[in-house]
Design an enzyme around this catalytic site. Sequence first.
Site, PDB file in Angstrom:
ATOM      1  N   LYS A 206       8.354  -1.568  27.570  1.00 30.31           N
ATOM      2  CA  LYS A 206       8.991  -2.733  28.196  1.00 30.31           C
ATOM      3  C   LYS A 206      10.506  -2.710  28.166  1.00 30.31           C
ATOM      4  CE  LYS A 206       5.298  -6.016  27.167  1.00 30.31           C
ATOM      5  NZ  LYS A 206       4.965  -7.122  26.255  1.00 30.31           N
ATOM      6  N   GLY A 398      10.600  -2.348  14.044  1.00 28.53           N
ATOM      7  CA  GLY A 398      11.328  -3.540  14.481  1.00 28.53           C
ATOM      8  C   GLY A 398      12.699  -3.646  13.837  1.00 28.53           C
TER       9      GLY A 398
HETATM   10  C1  3PG Z   1       6.849  -2.835   9.767  1.00 24.32           C
HETATM   11  O1  3PG Z   1       5.899  -2.092   9.564  1.00 24.32           O
HETATM   12  O2  3PG Z   1       7.373  -2.954  10.891  1.00 24.32           O
HETATM   13  C2  3PG Z   1       7.443  -3.573   8.603  1.00 24.32           C
HETATM   14  O3  3PG Z   1       6.804  -3.240   7.430  1.00 24.32           O
HETATM   15  C3  3PG Z   1       7.428  -5.061   8.855  1.00 24.32           C
HETATM   16  O4  3PG Z   1       6.137  -5.513   9.047  1.00 24.32           O
HETATM   17  P1  3PG Z   1       5.883  -6.814   9.946  1.00 24.32           P
HETATM   18  O5  3PG Z   1       6.239  -6.434  11.354  1.00 24.32           O
HETATM   19  O6  3PG Z   1       4.448  -7.168   9.759  1.00 24.32           O
HETATM   20  O7  3PG Z   1       6.823  -7.878   9.432  1.00 24.32           O
HETATM   21 MG    MG Z   2       6.264  -4.421  12.842  1.00 20.17          MG
END
Ligand code: 3PG
Ligand code: MG
Length: 418
Positions: A206, A398
Amino acid sequence: MAKLTVKDLDVRGKRVFLRVDYNVPLEEKDGQMVITDATRIVETLPTLNLLIAGGGKLILTAHLGRPKGKREPSMSLAPVAVRLAELLGRPVAFVDDCIGPKVAEAAAKMQPGDVVLLENVRYYNEEEANDPAFAAKLAEGAEVYVNDAFGAAHRAHASTEGVARVVAARGGRCAAGLLMERELKFLGDELDHPARPFVVILGGAKVSDKITVIDRLLEKADTILIGGAMAYTFRLAQGAQTGKSLVEADKGDVARSALQKAAARGVKFLLPSDDVIADPVKTDKLDKKGKPVIEFQNVRVNQGVNCPAESAGLDIGPATVAAYAAEVAGAKTILWNGPMGLFEDKRFAEGTNAVARAVAEATQKHGAKSIIGGGDSVKALNKAKLGQQVTFMSTGGGASLEFLEGQVLPGVAALSEK
Ligand code: 3PG
Ligand code: MG
């Protein structure tokens, strides 16, 4: 970086609350949960070894998956404690809670250099809510706070943010671990002052996921290469036919403004000139979510930028691969985030694999600095056994994206200044 790091600390005999990101992929095998990729554990070993050598008492806190406040057995960190002990070459005691009397009891028995791993902190809803009372419970007895969980630093949760505040309020120090420090160095400082040409490769599904990153990188990069399904949103914005390719029809303005900014700033902004397409056909089979499984038939190379009505674009084509590889070969700094196609399917993996090879070669043969922004690109590099041949692979998904967007990560902001 102006933040305190573990190298600045004297932890001898002190209780160290160490937040790590051990959110590793697990698979069930014969009723047991098995870790399929231990990278995130391995990458924390330098921090652990430094703190152990310094005589700290290490109490590790982490999350696994999204259990939403429930004791979900498949998301227990128990298998992680076993693997950590193997990798560390010393015992790791596991406590099946992260607060309360069991933790206090285990902590009281610790000697300098001992390591304890606590159970999934997300078994409590208060973790994600960053509940101050819960943070205080987590912080009980902690004299020092260390955050090595870069992958979770974009979360303002109790263990990533709240505990640091509690420890700091008591006059304790809050430091970055060595992995956290490396992540911030490569994704931050190194990209702020890149050797040129600075070539950025962006892929993924995206445009909306990446637009802020694109916008920011348009101010720094010399060249941006676009792949993955998001290329079709750009093509659509340019008036091309995209057939059944994945597009965000409402993101045309966003795509056009990125193209305009690139032109205005003299950034070379390349879109695929050919692709690998196939005809999606619904089957009778259902996937895990109960949706019909789509099969891709009639896989072929498509010249030019228009996709036939019955087909979907699923990978960059050979001419694009050659053009992108040539750009990468001339780069001095490379940032790569996101696959070039549906690489989980071998038929659509060549674009991503070719980019992985080009990035590895530029690093090994031309001395380019290559930085991989986590997630699927890391998966693809590891699958191609090229992970050791790039300069740096982020452990964040992320988190790396938000950091590249220029956001302040709460887990970093909470650390003490030097
Ligand atoms: C990830 O794997 O992106 C991190 O450990 C954060 O996990 P979350 O996206 O469940 O907060
Ligand atoms: Mg994540």
